[in-house]
Design a protein around this motif. Sequence first.
Motif, mmCIF file in Angstrom:
data_model
loop_
_atom_site.group_PDB
_atom_site.id
_atom_site.type_symbol
_atom_site.label_atom_id
_atom_site.label_comp_id
_atom_site.label_asym_id
_atom_site.label_seq_id
_atom_site.Cartn_x
_atom_site.Cartn_y
_atom_site.Cartn_z
ATOM 1 N N ALA A 72 -14.771 47.318 123.796
ATOM 2 C CA ALA A 72 -14.197 45.975 123.676
ATOM 3 C C ALA A 72 -12.730 45.997 124.077
ATOM 4 O O ALA A 72 -12.249 45.115 124.800
ATOM 5 N N MET A 73 -12.007 47.026 123.623
ATOM 6 C CA MET A 73 -10.598 47.162 123.964
ATOM 7 C C MET A 73 -10.424 47.303 125.470
ATOM 8 O O MET A 73 -9.577 46.626 126.077
ATOM 9 N N ALA A 74 -11.242 48.148 126.089
ATOM 10 C CA ALA A 74 -11.142 48.332 127.539
ATOM 11 C C ALA A 74 -11.369 46.999 128.252
ATOM 12 O O ALA A 74 -10.640 46.655 129.191
ATOM 13 N N LEU A 75 -12.339 46.246 127.782
ATOM 14 C CA LEU A 75 -12.669 44.980 128.433
ATOM 15 C C LEU A 75 -11.499 43.987 128.360
ATOM 16 O O LEU A 75 -11.131 43.373 129.363
ATOM 17 N N VAL A 76 -10.889 43.822 127.181
ATOM 18 C CA VAL A 76 -9.780 42.865 127.077
ATOM 19 C C VAL A 76 -8.555 43.357 127.859
ATOM 20 O O VAL A 76 -7.817 42.546 128.422
ATOM 21 N N GLY A 121 -12.820 41.262 117.375
ATOM 22 C CA GLY A 121 -13.753 42.278 116.926
ATOM 23 C C GLY A 121 -14.046 43.314 117.987
ATOM 24 O O GLY A 121 -13.358 43.343 119.002
ATOM 25 N N PRO A 122 -15.040 44.143 117.856
ATOM 26 C CA PRO A 122 -15.853 44.302 116.644
ATOM 27 C C PRO A 122 -15.087 45.058 115.545
ATOM 28 O O PRO A 122 -14.374 46.001 115.854
ATOM 29 N N ALA A 123 -15.246 44.578 114.348
ATOM 30 C CA ALA A 123 -14.586 45.189 113.174
ATOM 31 C C ALA A 123 -13.084 45.344 113.371
ATOM 32 O O ALA A 123 -12.513 46.375 113.052
ATOM 33 N N GLY A 124 -12.449 44.313 113.949
ATOM 34 C CA GLY A 124 -10.991 44.319 114.081
ATOM 35 C C GLY A 124 -10.441 45.223 115.155
ATOM 36 O O GLY A 124 -9.237 45.444 115.226
ATOM 37 N N ALA A 125 -11.310 45.740 116.050
ATOM 38 C CA ALA A 125 -10.852 46.710 117.049
ATOM 39 C C ALA A 125 -9.902 46.087 118.067
ATOM 40 O O ALA A 125 -9.108 46.783 118.690
ATOM 41 N N THR A 126 -9.974 44.769 118.283
ATOM 42 C CA THR A 126 -9.076 44.127 119.248
ATOM 43 C C THR A 126 -8.236 43.042 118.571
ATOM 44 O O THR A 126 -7.819 42.080 119.193
#
Lengths: 293, 281
Positions: free
Chosen positions: A156-160, A240-245
């Motif tokens: 998710a981080m990589a995507l944003v 998210g997920p779970a606050g990762a971003t």
Amino acid sequence: MHKRVTFDNKLLPYLLVSPQILVTLVFFFIPAGEAVVYSVFSQDAFGIEINFVGLDNFLFLLNDPHYLRSFGITVFYSVAVAVSALIPALILAVLADGVAKGATVYKTLLIWPYAVAPAVAGVLWVFMFNPAVGIVAQWLRAAGIDWNYKLDGDQAMALVIFAAAWKQISYNFLFFLAGLQAIPKSLIEAAAIDGAGPMRRFFTIILPLLSPTTFFLAVVNMVYAFFDTFGVIHAVTLGGPAGATNILVYKVFNDGFIGLDLGSSSAQSVILLLIVVVLTVVQFRYVERKVQY
Amino acid sequence: MSGSGRLSSLLIHGVLILGIAVIAFPILIALIASSHDQITLVGKFPFYFGEHFIENYRTVLGEGMKRAGGGAVGPMLMNSFVMAIVIAVGKIVISILSAFAIVYFRFPFRMGFFWMIFITLMLPVEVRILPTYQVIANLELLNSYTGLTLPLIASATATFLFRQFFLTVPEELTEASRIDGAGPMRFFWDVLLPLSRTNIAALFVIVFIYGWNQYLWPLLVTQEESMYTVVMGIQRMVTVADAQAEWNLVMATTILALLPPVLVVVLMQRWFVKGLVETEK
């Protein structure tokens, strides 16, 4: 810097500045002041009772693992966005600066992503990486990667990061190109005559001369990632997920509007405010007035 | 140019074209997706244009994603357009007036006002979300164009830009018009405004994009569907589309949302580059 010749009028100048000053007071100063005031109060769960708590909201935040995690995530995210947006832009600008014909065409074809809203950029990338129907997700799966950014925080981080960096490349490209075009060609030719190859010329002459531009862009990109990419996060991951971003700006919004925690949200706003002040001071004091050689 | 020079020039063009292709890739995918029906997109991604292009765009513009509860995009585009224009015009008007006052008059609190405007650089919406929202709510401006635009028209950068420019205007012009007996407003209209044309155009391009692309603010201020802007409307569709998988319609909306600002940049490229460089000074 003042004008020698001015006009005399007692009332007119006030009339002229009043629209700007009114809007500034009502929508900037009063809200910012209120944020500071709220940040030292605490509200009970029902919003009925309000108590003065001093710096408790701040102390709580600084000891709150969720907040500290969000802080760390934001720093990582900002640096990653800046780097991912700077490097491709620099490469493209150096190449475009080197072509004799068609540089303007390349410029036109590279600047348009600047106009795409961060949220819209987010949606474009969500579709490509959607675990079910996204084309890149399908490629990744074919390559044996278990892709699901909705479950995997790193993905998710990589995507944003990519979505946010994508639209910033054009901005950096423009400024790098302007910086490169300001470097005297005679300097580079002299190095070439001395036998320096293209790589050597780039690292010993072009890059050092470009460093004011690079530093300026690094600050601008960090500020962009910090404050202007709310739309990317909101459209792609909702933190998210779970606050990762869950970057700081998203957390202020989430705690204030969804969680309705006025005191904490305001204290977070005040901390952000301090960060902006620092970044602005850095930008004005230490960043060279751009490309003047 | 030597033989190896030609080869490396070919390589440079090749890498540049590759870069452009990679950057444009998301748009290509969106265009393709917006030309298919819902079922085609479920399986392996089709790398060709479908036959539902016009149908999809007509659907989103006219009725929106009805089955999924998403509103029509036509009115959203209209809202975005009104918002972008009002912010651009408003910002330019109040900034040019205050810059004129600060440069061409001597009056008490002149520098005080200047610093007040300067400090707003440090107060982006994101850091004053909740209190600004409350101000708008107290003024009963939620779900109105005024609430959507007014808080965003104050601008330190635009005021600076005009101030910097006015300082370069030769004093002789001011002297000449004073000798001709022209008052300050006359001078403003007949001399300063015509001279500022290119700056106004450059600023307009930048601020139009800024206004069109606003996201957080419309998200807070509009609760009625009739006031949604297209950039924030898409996010709601994505949330729904995930369940309903109407990606063809979402991508059609995305193209519609990014087309106006992209066209402005491409068609007014000269002003855009000038504006971008000047506002960062």
